[in-house]
Design a protein around this motif. Structure first.
Motif, PDB file in Angstrom:
ATOM      1  N   VAL A 133     -22.761 -19.975   6.936  1.00  0.00           N
ATOM      2  CA  VAL A 133     -22.820 -20.815   8.135  1.00  0.00           C
ATOM      3  C   VAL A 133     -24.196 -20.692   8.792  1.00  0.00           C
ATOM      4  CG1 VAL A 133     -21.898 -21.161  10.462  1.00  0.00           C
ATOM      5  CG2 VAL A 133     -20.330 -20.795   8.558  1.00  0.00           C
ATOM      6  N   VAL A 134     -24.681 -19.461   8.943  1.00  0.00           N
ATOM      7  CA  VAL A 134     -25.999 -19.246   9.556  1.00  0.00           C
ATOM      8  C   VAL A 134     -27.086 -19.891   8.704  1.00  0.00           C
ATOM      9  CG1 VAL A 134     -27.741 -17.499  10.126  1.00  0.00           C
ATOM     10  CG2 VAL A 134     -25.351 -17.153  10.808  1.00  0.00           C
ATOM     11  N   TRP A 135     -26.998 -19.725   7.387  1.00  0.00           N
ATOM     12  CA  TRP A 135     -27.989 -20.290   6.473  1.00  0.00           C
ATOM     13  C   TRP A 135     -28.055 -21.813   6.624  1.00  0.00           C
ATOM     14  CZ3 TRP A 135     -28.082 -18.059   0.821  1.00  0.00           C
ATOM     15  CH2 TRP A 135     -29.329 -18.295   0.237  1.00  0.00           C
ATOM     16  N   ASN A 136     -26.894 -22.453   6.660  1.00  0.00           N
ATOM     17  CA  ASN A 136     -26.860 -23.903   6.836  1.00  0.00           C
ATOM     18  C   ASN A 136     -27.367 -24.311   8.217  1.00  0.00           C
ATOM     19  OD1 ASN A 136     -25.666 -25.651   4.569  1.00  0.00           O
ATOM     20  ND2 ASN A 136     -24.350 -23.842   4.552  1.00  0.00           N
ATOM     21  N   ALA A 137     -27.038 -23.535   9.231  1.00  0.00           N
ATOM     22  CA  ALA A 137     -27.501 -23.840  10.590  1.00  0.00           C
ATOM     23  C   ALA A 137     -29.024 -23.778  10.664  1.00  0.00           C
ATOM     24  CB  ALA A 137     -26.881 -22.870  11.596  1.00  0.00           C
ATOM     25  N   LEU A 138     -29.615 -22.768  10.030  1.00  0.00           N
ATOM     26  CA  LEU A 138     -31.075 -22.664   9.999  1.00  0.00           C
ATOM     27  C   LEU A 138     -31.684 -23.842   9.244  1.00  0.00           C
ATOM     28  CD1 LEU A 138     -31.495 -18.826   9.335  1.00  0.00           C
ATOM     29  CD2 LEU A 138     -31.825 -20.020  11.500  1.00  0.00           C
ATOM     30  N   GLU A 139     -31.039 -24.237   8.153  1.00  0.00           N
ATOM     31  CA  GLU A 139     -31.503 -25.393   7.374  1.00  0.00           C
ATOM     32  C   GLU A 139     -31.485 -26.657   8.230  1.00  0.00           C
ATOM     33  OE1 GLU A 139     -32.186 -28.646   5.069  1.00  0.00           O
ATOM     34  OE2 GLU A 139     -32.747 -26.592   4.562  1.00  0.00           O
ATOM     35  N   ILE A 140     -30.423 -26.858   8.981  1.00  0.00           N
ATOM     36  CA  ILE A 140     -30.307 -28.038   9.847  1.00  0.00           C
ATOM     37  C   ILE A 140     -31.452 -28.082  10.851  1.00  0.00           C
ATOM     38  CG2 ILE A 140     -28.926 -29.026  11.731  1.00  0.00           C
ATOM     39  CD1 ILE A 140     -26.435 -28.218  10.111  1.00  0.00           C
ATOM     40  N   GLU A 141     -31.890 -26.901  11.295  1.00  0.00           N
ATOM     41  CA  GLU A 141     -32.959 -26.817  12.295  1.00  0.00           C
ATOM     42  C   GLU A 141     -34.355 -26.854  11.668  1.00  0.00           C
ATOM     43  OE1 GLU A 141     -32.377 -27.042  15.404  1.00  0.00           O
ATOM     44  OE2 GLU A 141     -30.258 -26.550  15.588  1.00  0.00           O
ATOM     45  N   GLY A 142     -34.415 -27.046  10.347  1.00  0.00           N
ATOM     46  CA  GLY A 142     -35.715 -27.156   9.684  1.00  0.00           C
ATOM     47  C   GLY A 142     -36.334 -25.834   9.275  1.00  0.00           C
ATOM     48  N   LEU A 143     -35.543 -24.777   9.259  1.00  0.00           N
ATOM     49  CA  LEU A 143     -36.038 -23.456   8.867  1.00  0.00           C
ATOM     50  C   LEU A 143     -35.602 -23.121   7.447  1.00  0.00           C
ATOM     51  CD1 LEU A 143     -35.278 -21.622  12.204  1.00  0.00           C
ATOM     52  CD2 LEU A 143     -37.554 -21.940  11.226  1.00  0.00           C
TER      53      LEU A 143
END
Length: 199
Positions: A133-143
């Protein structure tokens, strides 16, 4: 930045080329990780996951500690490649440390003896879901991020440096930062060989 769930799942990759820049504020980083912690499921609603986010000098310190720990176990003639890898993580903006609270797990084992052997397994599954979940959240934010596992090699040093409770078990480390290069192409096995549907 806005991406739908399916796009985020598709685009999430192990990104090793990252910089000491972030696409979002530190407050936003805290917000999205806090949201993930709150809403990721856990067995018996145990909520056993614990997270520490290291930024700035604390992030650098983690990878310095890791480098020193690896020097003790990696042959000298092989250490240059290891150091280069650790430096790539240190080049990032921050690191998310994922822990599982063993006190919670032991308490559940005592309360529900019938399932006692399962609780450590379920704890790992819950941590894995949180990491994703954290990995995908960071991806969504461009990280960009990757998932690393230097436990138990660094456990004692991490606990000492950041005064981590003894009952918190370190599971994984996720360095992240602004991507500086695209990941390599990923190959896929045919979904048909991995999925069966019975009607």
């Amino acid at each position: 930045m806005s991406k739908d769930f399916y796009t985020a799942v598709e685009k999430r990759r192990s990104i090793y080329s990252i910089s000491k820049e972030s696409t979002i504020s530190d407050e936003r980083i805290s917000e999205i990780i806090g949201h993930a912690i709150k809403h990721t499921p856990s067995a018996f609603n145990s909520q056993s996951s614990r997270v520490i986010v290291l930024l700035s000098k604390n992030h650098d310190k983690l990878w310095d500690l890791t480098k020193e720990a690896l020097k003790k176990v990696v042959p000298l003639d092989q250490f240059a490649a290891t150091e280069e890898k650790i430096n790539s993580f240190q080049n990032g903006y921050g690191t998310v440390l994922f822990f599982e609270d063993q006190a919670v797990i032991h308490s559940l084992q005592q309360q529900f003896a019938l399932y006692k052997d399962n609780f450590p397994i379920w704890s790992q599954q819950s941590s894995g879901m949180l990491q994703y979940v954290v990995w995908n959240a960071l991806e969504i934010e461009g990280l960009g991020a990757s998932l690393q596992h230097y436990s138990p090699l660094i456990d004692d040093d991490v606990k000492k440096e950041w005064r981590i409770p003894d009952n918190w078990k370190l599971i994984a480390q996720m360095p992240f930062g602004k991507p500086t290069a695209a990941p390599s192409e990923k190959s896929f096995q045919p979904v048909e060989s991995r999925l069966k549907v019975f009607k």
